[in-house]
Design a protein around this motif. Structure first.
Motif, PDB file in Angstrom:
ATOM      1  N   LEU A 290       0.864  -1.172   0.000  1.00 63.11           N
ATOM      2  CA  LEU A 290       0.000   0.000   0.000  1.00 63.11           C
ATOM      3  C   LEU A 290       0.903   1.223   0.000  1.00 63.11           C
ATOM      4  N   VAL A 291       0.885   1.978  -1.073  1.00 65.49           N
ATOM      5  CA  VAL A 291       1.758   3.145  -1.207  1.00 65.49           C
ATOM      6  C   VAL A 291       0.883   4.384  -1.330  1.00 65.49           C
ATOM      7  N   TYR A 292       0.966   5.252  -0.340  1.00 65.96           N
ATOM      8  CA  TYR A 292       0.221   6.509  -0.337  1.00 65.96           C
ATOM      9  C   TYR A 292       1.138   7.608  -0.854  1.00 65.96           C
ATOM     10  N   LEU A 293       0.789   8.171  -1.988  1.00 62.60           N
ATOM     11  CA  LEU A 293       1.626   9.168  -2.643  1.00 62.60           C
ATOM     12  C   LEU A 293       1.021  10.562  -2.478  1.00 62.60           C
ATOM     13  N   ALA A 294       1.804  11.473  -1.924  1.00 64.16           N
ATOM     14  CA  ALA A 294       1.354  12.850  -1.733  1.00 64.16           C
ATOM     15  C   ALA A 294       1.943  13.743  -2.819  1.00 64.16           C
ATOM     16  N   PRO A 295       1.177  14.723  -3.317  1.00 63.89           N
ATOM     17  CA  PRO A 295       1.670  15.612  -4.376  1.00 63.89           C
ATOM     18  C   PRO A 295       2.611  16.671  -3.808  1.00 63.89           C
ATOM     19  N   THR A 296       3.755  16.198  -3.375  1.00 64.38           N
ATOM     20  CA  THR A 296       4.761  17.098  -2.814  1.00 64.38           C
ATOM     21  C   THR A 296       6.135  16.539  -3.121  1.00 64.38           C
ATOM     22  N   LEU A 297       7.150  17.387  -3.019  1.00 66.49           N
ATOM     23  CA  LEU A 297       8.548  16.989  -3.260  1.00 66.49           C
ATOM     24  C   LEU A 297       9.369  17.341  -2.033  1.00 66.49           C
ATOM     25  N   LEU A 298      10.210  16.410  -1.600  1.00 71.16           N
ATOM     26  CA  LEU A 298      11.024  16.642  -0.408  1.00 71.16           C
ATOM     27  C   LEU A 298      12.523  16.596  -0.682  1.00 71.16           C
ATOM     28  N   GLY A 299      12.933  15.774  -1.644  1.00 74.27           N
ATOM     29  CA  GLY A 299      14.364  15.635  -1.878  1.00 74.27           C
ATOM     30  C   GLY A 299      15.064  15.047  -0.666  1.00 74.27           C
ATOM     31  N   GLY A 300      16.386  15.043  -0.692  1.00 78.13           N
ATOM     32  CA  GLY A 300      17.141  14.575   0.463  1.00 78.13           C
ATOM     33  C   GLY A 300      17.272  13.067   0.531  1.00 78.13           C
ATOM     34  N   PRO A 301      17.864  12.577   1.620  1.00 86.04           N
ATOM     35  CA  PRO A 301      18.239  11.161   1.711  1.00 86.04           C
ATOM     36  C   PRO A 301      17.173  10.243   2.303  1.00 86.04           C
ATOM     37  N   ARG A 302      16.065  10.773   2.795  1.00 86.53           N
ATOM     38  CA  ARG A 302      15.097   9.955   3.543  1.00 86.53           C
ATOM     39  C   ARG A 302      14.138   9.234   2.597  1.00 86.53           C
ATOM     40  N   THR A 303      14.652   8.240   1.899  1.00 91.73           N
ATOM     41  CA  THR A 303      13.838   7.519   0.927  1.00 91.73           C
ATOM     42  C   THR A 303      12.859   6.566   1.618  1.00 91.73           C
ATOM     43  N   ALA A 304      11.754   6.264   0.919  1.00 88.95           N
ATOM     44  CA  ALA A 304      10.718   5.405   1.495  1.00 88.95           C
ATOM     45  C   ALA A 304      11.183   3.958   1.619  1.00 88.95           C
ATOM     46  N   LEU A 305      12.106   3.542   0.747  1.00 87.39           N
ATOM     47  CA  LEU A 305      12.697   2.210   0.822  1.00 87.39           C
ATOM     48  C   LEU A 305      14.202   2.335   0.793  1.00 87.39           C
ATOM     49  N   THR A 306      14.850   1.298   1.316  1.00 86.81           N
ATOM     50  CA  THR A 306      16.315   1.296   1.307  1.00 86.81           C
ATOM     51  C   THR A 306      16.798   0.157   0.405  1.00 86.81           C
ATOM     52  N   GLU A 307      17.690  -0.661   0.872  1.00 84.59           N
ATOM     53  CA  GLU A 307      18.284  -1.713   0.050  1.00 84.59           C
ATOM     54  C   GLU A 307      17.312  -2.875  -0.138  1.00 84.59           C
ATOM     55  N   LEU A 308      17.104  -3.281  -1.406  1.00 83.52           N
ATOM     56  CA  LEU A 308      16.212  -4.394  -1.722  1.00 83.52           C
ATOM     57  C   LEU A 308      16.936  -5.579  -2.342  1.00 83.52           C
ATOM     58  N   GLY A 309      18.248  -5.493  -2.443  1.00 86.49           N
ATOM     59  CA  GLY A 309      19.005  -6.574  -3.056  1.00 86.49           C
ATOM     60  C   GLY A 309      18.928  -6.594  -4.571  1.00 86.49           C
ATOM     61  N   VAL A 310      18.646  -5.451  -5.173  1.00 86.56           N
ATOM     62  CA  VAL A 310      18.572  -5.347  -6.630  1.00 86.56           C
ATOM     63  C   VAL A 310      19.918  -4.832  -7.141  1.00 86.56           C
ATOM     64  N   ALA A 311      20.729  -5.733  -7.687  1.00 86.22           N
ATOM     65  CA  ALA A 311      22.071  -5.364  -8.135  1.00 86.22           C
ATOM     66  C   ALA A 311      22.067  -4.799  -9.547  1.00 86.22           C
ATOM     67  N   ASP A 312      21.117  -5.231 -10.366  1.00 85.48           N
ATOM     68  CA  ASP A 312      21.036  -4.731 -11.744  1.00 85.48           C
ATOM     69  C   ASP A 312      19.580  -4.739 -12.179  1.00 85.48           C
ATOM     70  N   ILE A 313      19.320  -4.183 -13.351  1.00 85.47           N
ATOM     71  CA  ILE A 313      17.941  -4.026 -13.802  1.00 85.47           C
ATOM     72  C   ILE A 313      17.257  -5.373 -13.988  1.00 85.47           C
ATOM     73  N   GLY A 314      18.016  -6.400 -14.266  1.00 82.11           N
ATOM     74  CA  GLY A 314      17.439  -7.725 -14.429  1.00 82.11           C
ATOM     75  C   GLY A 314      16.879  -8.292 -13.134  1.00 82.11           C
ATOM     76  N   ALA A 315      17.317  -7.745 -12.013  1.00 80.42           N
ATOM     77  CA  ALA A 315      16.864  -8.233 -10.708  1.00 80.42           C
ATOM     78  C   ALA A 315      15.756  -7.373 -10.117  1.00 80.42           C
ATOM     79  N   GLN A 316      15.260  -6.438 -10.915  1.00 77.57           N
ATOM     80  CA  GLN A 316      14.209  -5.556 -10.395  1.00 77.57           C
ATOM     81  C   GLN A 316      13.013  -6.367  -9.915  1.00 77.57           C
ATOM     82  N   ARG A 317      12.307  -5.830  -8.953  1.00 80.26           N
ATOM     83  CA  ARG A 317      11.164  -6.528  -8.355  1.00 80.26           C
ATOM     84  C   ARG A 317       9.883  -6.011  -9.004  1.00 80.26           C
ATOM     85  N   ARG A 318       9.415  -6.755  -9.976  1.00 79.85           N
ATOM     86  CA  ARG A 318       8.243  -6.347 -10.724  1.00 79.85           C
ATOM     87  C   ARG A 318       6.986  -6.474  -9.858  1.00 79.85           C
TER      88      ARG A 318
END
Length: 365
Positions: A290-318
């Motif tokens: 469940l991803v709630y997206l607000a129409p705002t921009l914050l920038g900076g380092p506080r991302t909603a997710l961190t490391e997911l183990g995706v080393a390359d585009i082939g490993a993306q989590r569809r």
């Protein structure tokens, strides 16, 4: 109206009845409609929660005359159970009542509760399964997934800006989303057995972990679970929760989920910050996002997710999008990990969805 259409309508009604029952707890939502040999409605019932009569027994008990069950057709959203728990097996109840035909949508995946169809066939009843399977699969997906996998169904929630930030650079995050989105979160909390947070978020935000509405606490409260090794402060608001909190070290998420499942937890709501959300996703343990997206921009380092183990585009989590809904100025995006969704929803023992009844992508305003 043909007999087939009569049974389809009855299955639709059975699912409507099923969803009147509680979404939480160890038992599934089940509805039952009894039809006379000529297709007329005789009675209906649904399961109202642990310890109460199952849907089939509730319907049989609603008959004006018990003798009306003789030769009747029972249309049930889930395979009638075949075990003794707090109540007796529904398959036996239908046999004893004299029902001659049973139509159900989805096989019961429970190791102890399955086998009702085989028992009824052995007793001479005509049994058909698969009618309305796609709709029932979607409606009770959390319970089916939990029972098939032997662990709770896991919903991972986060709120973020359009540029994927969960907080401003200084860590402040209240409030990124608006009142309607926050109300939706509380409603969904109340539809889960437990709510999970990590000690990092607990120490930073001191959340109450309750489900609240305009008039205070909602009738059902998710039990709080804290993951992490740091001590929960004596003054933490979670200690004031209506239900006592449980704490696990969080080092092995599968082990934690297994312990919760053994304690009759079937649905888990993860609301514990970027580190915990990412851990569940990376481990392949997130069944719904469940991803709630607000129409705002914050920038900076506080991302909603961190490391997911995706080393390359082939490993993306569809992901598979299942709904997009507008809540005030915000958007709610509901998604499922594509591979996990396919494996959980279409096991070898489950009939495939009917081609004329796909689950639509919601675009509610």
């Amino acid at each position: 109206m043909t007999a087939v259409q009569t049974e389809r309508d009855a299955m639709h009604r059975a699912l409507e009845l099923a969803l009147l029952g509680p979404r939480t707890g160890v038992n599934p939502q089940v509805g039952c409609v009894l039809l006379s040999p000529s297709g007329e409605l005789l009675a209906e019932g649904w399961h109202r929660g642990a310890g109460t009569p199952h849907a089939e027994v509730a319907a049989l008990s609603s008959l004006a005359d018990p003798a009306d069950a003789v030769g009747a057709t029972a249309v049930v959203s889930l395979e009638p159970c075949n075990h003794h728990g707090r109540t007796g097996p529904c398959s036996a109840a239908l046999i004893e009542a004299g029902v001659s035909r049973v139509v159900y949508a989805v096989d019961d995946p429970g190791a102890a509760s399955s086998g009702g169809a085989e028992r009824m066939r052995a007793a001479g009843l005509e049994v058909e399964n698969g009618l309305g399977a796609a709709e029932v699969e979607q409606a009770i997906r959390p319970w089916l997934t939990a029972t098939r996998l032997g662990r709770p169904f896991v919903t991972v929630k986060w709120a973020s800006s359009l540029d994927g930030r969960a907080a401003a650079a200084d860590g402040s995050s209240q409030w990124i989303t608006g009142a309607e989105a926050r109300a939706d979160v509380h409603r969904r909390r109340a539809e889960h057995d437990v709510i999970v947070v990590g000690t990092g978020t607990l120490l930073a935000d001191d959340p109450a972990l309750t489900a609240r509405g305009d008039d205070g606490l909602l009738p059902h409260q998710p039990a709080p679970v804290v993951l992490g090794t740091r001590e929960v402060p004596a003054e933490a608001r979670v200690r004031e929760h209506p239900l006592p909190f449980r704490q696990f070290d969080g080092g092995d998420l599968e082990l934690t989920l297994g312990a919760l499942y053994a304690d009759e937890v079937r649905t888990v709501f993860v609301e514990g910050g970027p580190t915990l959300a990412s851990a569940f996703i990376a481990a392949g343990l997130a069944d719904e996002l469940l991803v709630y997206l607000a129409p705002t921009l914050l920038g900076g380092p506080r991302t909603a997710l961190t490391e997911l183990g995706v080393a390359d585009i082939g490993a993306q989590r569809r992901l598979t999008l299942t709904a997009v809904e507008r809540l005030g100025d915000d958007l709610l995006v509901v998604a499922r990990p594509a591979a996990a969704a396919a494996a959980a929803e279409h096991p070898a023992t489950t009939p495939p969805p009917e081609p004329d009844s796909p689950f639509p992508l919601s675009t509610k305003e």
